[in-house]
Structures are given as structure tokens and as C-alpha cells.
Design a protein around this motif. Structure first.
Motif, short mmCIF file in Angstrom:
data_model
loop_
_atom_site.label_atom_id
_atom_site.label_comp_id
_atom_site.label_asym_id
_atom_site.label_seq_id
_atom_site.Cartn_x
_atom_site.Cartn_y
_atom_site.Cartn_z
N GLY B 314 -7.03 -27.39 -0.01
CA GLY B 314 -6.67 -27.19 1.39
C GLY B 314 -5.39 -26.47 1.69
N LEU B 315 -4.97 -25.52 0.83
CA LEU B 315 -3.82 -24.69 1.23
C LEU B 315 -4.23 -23.87 2.45
N PRO B 316 -3.37 -23.82 3.49
CA PRO B 316 -3.74 -23.07 4.70
C PRO B 316 -3.60 -21.57 4.49
N HIS B 317 -4.31 -20.82 5.30
CA HIS B 317 -4.11 -19.38 5.36
C HIS B 317 -4.31 -18.94 6.81
N THR B 318 -3.94 -17.70 7.07
CA THR B 318 -4.17 -17.13 8.40
C THR B 318 -4.93 -15.82 8.26
N ASP B 319 -5.18 -15.18 9.39
CA ASP B 319 -5.89 -13.90 9.33
C ASP B 319 -5.02 -12.77 8.81
N GLN B 320 -3.77 -13.08 8.48
CA GLN B 320 -2.91 -12.08 7.84
C GLN B 320 -3.03 -12.13 6.31
N LEU B 321 -3.90 -12.95 5.82
CA LEU B 321 -4.05 -13.09 4.36
C LEU B 321 -4.51 -11.78 3.73
N ARG B 322 -3.81 -11.42 2.67
CA ARG B 322 -4.22 -10.27 1.84
C ARG B 322 -4.16 -10.72 0.39
N LEU B 323 -5.24 -10.45 -0.33
CA LEU B 323 -5.32 -10.84 -1.73
C LEU B 323 -5.36 -9.60 -2.61
N THR B 324 -4.61 -9.65 -3.69
CA THR B 324 -4.75 -8.65 -4.74
C THR B 324 -5.21 -9.39 -5.99
N GLU B 325 -6.44 -9.13 -6.37
CA GLU B 325 -7.03 -9.83 -7.51
C GLU B 325 -7.19 -8.87 -8.68
N ARG B 326 -6.94 -9.38 -9.86
CA ARG B 326 -7.07 -8.57 -11.08
C ARG B 326 -7.98 -9.33 -12.04
N PHE B 327 -9.08 -8.68 -12.41
CA PHE B 327 -10.06 -9.26 -13.32
C PHE B 327 -9.98 -8.53 -14.66
N THR B 328 -9.70 -9.26 -15.69
CA THR B 328 -9.61 -8.64 -17.02
C THR B 328 -10.49 -9.43 -17.99
N ARG B 329 -11.53 -8.76 -18.50
CA ARG B 329 -12.37 -9.42 -19.51
C ARG B 329 -11.67 -9.21 -20.85
N SER B 330 -10.92 -10.19 -21.25
CA SER B 330 -10.07 -10.01 -22.44
C SER B 330 -10.88 -10.05 -23.73
N ASP B 331 -11.99 -10.76 -23.73
CA ASP B 331 -12.98 -10.65 -24.80
C ASP B 331 -14.33 -10.99 -24.18
N PHE B 332 -15.37 -10.97 -24.98
CA PHE B 332 -16.72 -11.14 -24.42
C PHE B 332 -16.82 -12.42 -23.59
N ASP B 333 -16.15 -13.48 -24.04
CA ASP B 333 -16.35 -14.81 -23.47
C ASP B 333 -15.24 -15.27 -22.53
N THR B 334 -14.26 -14.41 -22.29
CA THR B 334 -13.10 -14.84 -21.50
C THR B 334 -12.81 -13.84 -20.39
N LEU B 335 -12.69 -14.35 -19.18
CA LEU B 335 -12.31 -13.53 -18.03
C LEU B 335 -10.99 -14.07 -17.49
N LYS B 336 -9.99 -13.21 -17.49
CA LYS B 336 -8.70 -13.60 -16.92
C LYS B 336 -8.70 -13.20 -15.44
N TYR B 337 -8.35 -14.15 -14.60
CA TYR B 337 -8.30 -13.91 -13.16
C TYR B 337 -6.87 -14.11 -12.67
N GLU B 338 -6.34 -13.10 -12.03
CA GLU B 338 -4.99 -13.18 -11.46
C GLU B 338 -5.09 -12.85 -9.97
N VAL B 339 -4.43 -13.63 -9.16
CA VAL B 339 -4.46 -13.35 -7.72
C VAL B 339 -3.05 -13.44 -7.15
N THR B 340 -2.71 -12.42 -6.37
CA THR B 340 -1.45 -12.44 -5.63
C THR B 340 -1.79 -12.69 -4.17
N VAL B 341 -1.20 -13.74 -3.65
CA VAL B 341 -1.46 -14.16 -2.26
C VAL B 341 -0.34 -13.64 -1.37
N SER B 342 -0.72 -12.86 -0.39
CA SER B 342 0.25 -12.36 0.59
C SER B 342 -0.24 -12.78 1.97
N ASP B 343 0.48 -13.68 2.57
CA ASP B 343 0.12 -14.14 3.92
C ASP B 343 1.41 -14.54 4.63
#
Lengths: 132, 375
Positions: B314-343
Motif C-alpha cells: 500500500g505505498l501511495p502514488h499519484t498521477d505524477q508517477l513515472r517509472l523507469t524499469e530495467r529488465f535484464t535477463r542475466s542468465d536463462f533462469d534469472t530476470l533482474k528487475y530494477e525500478v526507479t520511482v519518480s513521483d
């Protein structure tokens, strides 16, 4: 005719049970409808549209021909206490300054309320608005 | 006696059906929203019914009290999907079976118990135990799968199936912060709330209020609202990428919730709304434009509405929310997910969170619809 009445009645029941649109952002943002009882200048009924831009609460009372601009508004999250001041005009064009203090009730509900008091140089009374 | 015409009955039936749809789309909860983990309880009795329904299965049990009276108790279990994955079915128990249930009591004092163990009296066998076990890790990392042009595949190979699940974190917390919480994002100690993310005072107070109500107001659960934002990648039933290269877009599908999809546009469009579409209509998943940066897919998303919680907990957000997400498949079985929250309307600065997901190969997404939830 009976078909129509049955359908209408059940539709009303159905609508009453329908999920409502939530507003999960800033608790004051949105449209509010209520009353400021005893207001002989601008009437008992009250409409408000409030917004939050990240730094300030802005808004308008009774948006329309005789709208009243909110000059300042603050919300203290400790207790969810609202204070705002607004400046309107009566039918003769004289300035009416309002000071309203209230508190958000039922914070988690989409139809939360703010209850409190209002006063101006022309009167005072209780205040209650409900988020639409 | 007044008769009702066939047309009226039809109207009533159809409207009644509509009401049922409305009703069944409501009501789910984190465990602690309904049950109190400080109140252990034990129920012994005879099974009267096994109710195999989303979001959680139930066993109904007749319990005899000291005076010889009988009361019926509801024993709540994990979801039918989780139970089935652990080898159980609605035929595991039958009416007439004696069981002992240990668990925690309902907060409202009703005759309900969340089961932590269910033991069959006649055999001593424990049943309905759920184990959330990720697939075993390969002995050595498998290479990242790629298309013929060298672009990384986020989805399955042709003719194969698979999806991403078992996130290493199930709630959004700023990188570097150590905060104890349960899988639903419920803080062990609400006083830790300010450590989770750099919230503005109103957002912190709202987050604390949601936590103090044990997340029972979560619109994803009570109204089946889409889990937009990073929450999409912390769902219990995983997420799948479907790469439509011909149309230059990637679909992300969730295995739970209401099975909505999100589109990541890869066609070079900017952050401009579509007239008649999302130009003035903020969305649960926002408007996402994406491009590859080496082996990392970078996704920029704006245009969120405020009708949902973008995180478990339940972290709040507003309509000013902007996400920068980075998806890196570091090997076949692993997906690294990074998100920068700007609100800037909810947080005092931008902040970042990171976790990984595991590849679940050879399987399609689990089928779980929150629309099927019982009222």
C-alpha cells in the motif's frame, strides 16, 4: 409496465452493490459535495473540487458563475486535519472571507467525509462534505 | 396471487446475474487483514463441506462443545491453485472426516480460523500443506536465449513455454533498506514505515493508516483492480512476456488478478497519448514505451491513474508517477528487475528498488481469476 418496474427496481439494487471508483492518491483530491449549514450568503449546499499538485492543495468552491477560490489550504496528516481559507463575493459584490476547519473521517473509504466548522464575517456553522 | 410475466422474470434473472458478477468480484484479503496472528486457535471436529473456491478454499467443520452443542466453523486455506500445485484436491477430505486444525483466529471473533496445519484424526496425516518452492537452480547458469538478430528474449523459446515467478522480494522497498514484512507487504512493525521509501508526510501517514488496517482496503483484492506498476512483477502467480516483434510491442501478462495485460511499445513512439485512447485517460498500467539498451530492456511509463495500489503493502502514488524499469535477463533462469520511482507529489525524491524473478520453464501461466473470488 410491470416488467419495466421490476427491471428498474433490480437495477437500482444492482447499482447499489456495484464496486465504486476508488481514489487511492492524495486523500483530498477529487470532487466533494455537502453543506455548510446556515450560510445565508452562498446557500447551504456546497460543491468543492480539490487537487494536490505535490506542493499545495488547490481548489474551487461551487465551480460556476459564483465560484469561490480557495486561497490557502493545508492538511495535517497527523489527525488528517484540514484548514482552508477562501474568498467569495455576495450578490452585491462585497467580499466574504471564509475560514473552514475540519477533519477527514473514514480515510480508507472512497466516500470519505470532512466534517468541521466554517465561519465568515457574515456567519458561522457546521460543515460537512463527502467525496464523490 | 399476482403472476409475473415471462419478460419480467427474464429481466429479473438477467439483472440478478449481473448482480452476482458484481458480488463475486469483491472480497479478498491479506491473511492478517482478517486473522490475528497473536491469537492461536485449535479446532477439532467433523468435516461437513470442502469449498474449493477462489480466493481461498474453505473447510467447514462441526465442532462439539463441552455442553454437547455443535457449532459450525469455517477453516480457511490457501488458494485452490496453490493447494493443487502442492498435490491436494477438493477430494483430499470428505464430509465425515475428523480433523484437527491449528491456526489463528479471526479478528472479528467469528467462528473462522486460518489453518496453519490440518491433520486427519484417523491417520495422523497432515493435509493441505502448501509449499512455495521455486524450480531447482541449474548446476551451472544457462546462456541467455536470443533472437536471430542477437536481441535478448524475455519470453519462451519457439515451441516452448514458461513464465517468470518467485520474486526475491514481494513488496516494494527502497534498495538498501532493511524492513521486516510479510509476503503481502504487511510491516512487522508499523513504526518502520518511514524506512520503506522517502515519502511525503501525507503519503507516509496514508501508508501507515493502510498498514494499521492490515491492508484490508487493498483495491486489488477487494475490487479486483489491476496490480499496475512494479506490483505486476511481485504477483504470487507470475508474469509472462509475449514478444510481438512484427507489431513492435511486448505484452506482459499476469498469472493472477484479473488477467489484464500491459503493452510495452517498442516502435519508437514518444510519451504521447493516443487521441481517443489514453491521451486524457490515465491507466492502471500507464503508458509504457520501451527500448533496448544493450542487453537491458528499459521501459519508461507515465499516465497512471490513482485508482489502485501500485505496490503490495500500500505505498501511495499519484498521477505524477513515472517509472523507469530495467529488465535484464542475466542468465536463462534469472530476470533482474530494477525500478526507479519518480513521483514528486508523493515522495521527496526519486528512489529505486531491485529484485529478481525465476524462470518457470515448461509451464503456462497459472489460471487464477480474481473475478472468481467469493463475495
Amino acid at each position: 409496465m410491470r416488467t419495466f418496474v421490476v427491471a428498474l427496481a433490480l437495477s437500482a439494487v444492482c447499482a447499489a452493490g456495484a464496486p465504486v471508483m476508488a481514489q487511492e492518491g492524495h486523500p483530498l483530491k477529487g470532487s466533494w459535495i455537502g453543506t455548510w449549514a446556515g450560510n445565508t450568503v452562498h446557500g447551504n449546499d456546497l460543491f468543492m473540487v480539490l487537487d494536490w499538485n505535490g506542493k499545495a492543495i488547490t481548489g474551487t468552491i461551487n465551480p460556476g458563475q459564483d465560484n469561490i477560490a480557495i486561497k490557502t489550504a493545508t492538511l495535517n496528516p497527523e489527525g488528517w486535519v484540514l484548514h482552508f481559507e477562501a474568498e467569495g463575493k455576495d450578490k452585491a459584490g462585497a467580499v466574504v472571507n471564509y475560514v473552514v476547519d475540519g477533519k477527514i473521517e473514514n480515510l480508507a473509504m472512497h466516500n470519505r467525509t470532512v466534517t468541521g466548522t466554517w465561519k465568515s464575517q457574515r456567519g458561522s456553522g457546521v460543515f460537512k462534505i463527502t467525496r464523490q | 396471487m399476482t403472476s409475473i410475466s415471462a419478460r419480467a422474470r427474464l429481466a429479473a434473472l438477467s439483472i440478478g446475474a449481473a448482480m452476482l458478477v458484481v458480488a463475486t468480484a469483491t472480497a479478498h484479503h491479506s491473511i492478517l487483514a482478517k486473522f490475528d496472528d497473536t491469537k492461536p486457535a485449535t479446532v477439532r471436529g467433523i468435516v461437513t463441506l470442502v469449498d474449493w473456491t477462489n480466493p481461498h478454499a474453505h473447510i467447514y467443520v462441526n465442532v462439539r462443545d463441552a455442553k454437547g452443542g455443535v457449532t459450525n466453523w469455517a477453516v480457511e486455506l490457501e488458494s485452490p491453485l496453490d493447494l493443487k500445485a502442492s498435490g491436494w484436491s477438493e477430494d483430499t477430505l470428505h464430509p465425515g472426516d475428523g480433523i484437527t486444525v491449528q491456526g489463528i483466529s479471526a479478528r472479528n471473533g467469528s467462528r473462522q480460523i486460518w489453518a496453519r496445519s490440518v491433520v486427519v484424526t484417523a491417520t495422523g496425516r497432515e493435509v493441505f500443506k502448501v509449499t512455495h518452492t521455486p524450480p531447482p537452480a541449474p548446476l551451472s547458469p544457462r546462456p541467455v536465449p536470443k533472437f536471430a538478430d542477437g536481441v535478448v528474449r524475455l519470453g519462451a523459446m519457439p515451441g516452448a513455454s514458461g513464465y517468470w515467478a518467485y520474486p526475491s522480494a514481494t513488496a516494494l522497498v527502497e534498495d538498501g533498506a532493511t524492513v521486516a514484512m510479510d509476503p503481502y507487504g504487511q510491516l512487522k512493525n508499523v513504526a518502520d514505515a518511514s524506512k520503506v521509501a522517502p515519502m511525503q508526510p501525507w503519503a507516509l501517514a496514508l501508508y501507515q493508516a493502510r498498514q494499521r488496517r492490515f491492508l484490508q482496503d487493498d483495491p486489488t483484492y477487494i475490487n479486483c483492480k489491476p496490480p499496475g506498476g512494479p506490483r505486476q512483477f511481485q504477483q504470487p502467480f507470475g508474469v509472462q512476456f509475449v514478444e510481438d516483434r512484427e507489431r513492435q510491442r511486448i505484452f506482459t501478462l499476469i498469472g493472477g488478478g484479473n488477467h489484464n495485460y500491459r503493452i510495452l511499445y517498442m516502435d519508437g513512439r514518444g510519451q504521447k497519448g493516443q487521441v481517443g485512447g489514453d491521451d486524457d485517460n490515465p491507466l492502471y498500467y500507464g503508458r509504457a514505451v520501451a527500448k533496448w539498451d544493450g542487453g537491458t530492456l528499459v521501459v519508461d511509463t507515465t499516465g497512471f491513474n490513482e485508482d489502485f495500489w501500485f505496490t503490495n503493502g500500500g505505498l501511495p502514488h499519484t498521477d505524477q508517477l513515472r517509472l523507469t524499469e530495467r529488465f535484464t535477463r542475466s542468465d536463462f533462469d534469472t530476470l533482474k528487475y530494477e525500478v526507479t520511482v519518480s513521483d514528486p507529489a508523493a515522495y521527496t525524491r526519486d528512489w529505486k528498488a531491485t529484485w529478481t524473478l525465476r524462470w518457470v520453464g515448461g509451464e503456462e501461466l497459472p489460471v487464477y481469476f480474481c473475478q472468481d473470488n467469493r463475495p
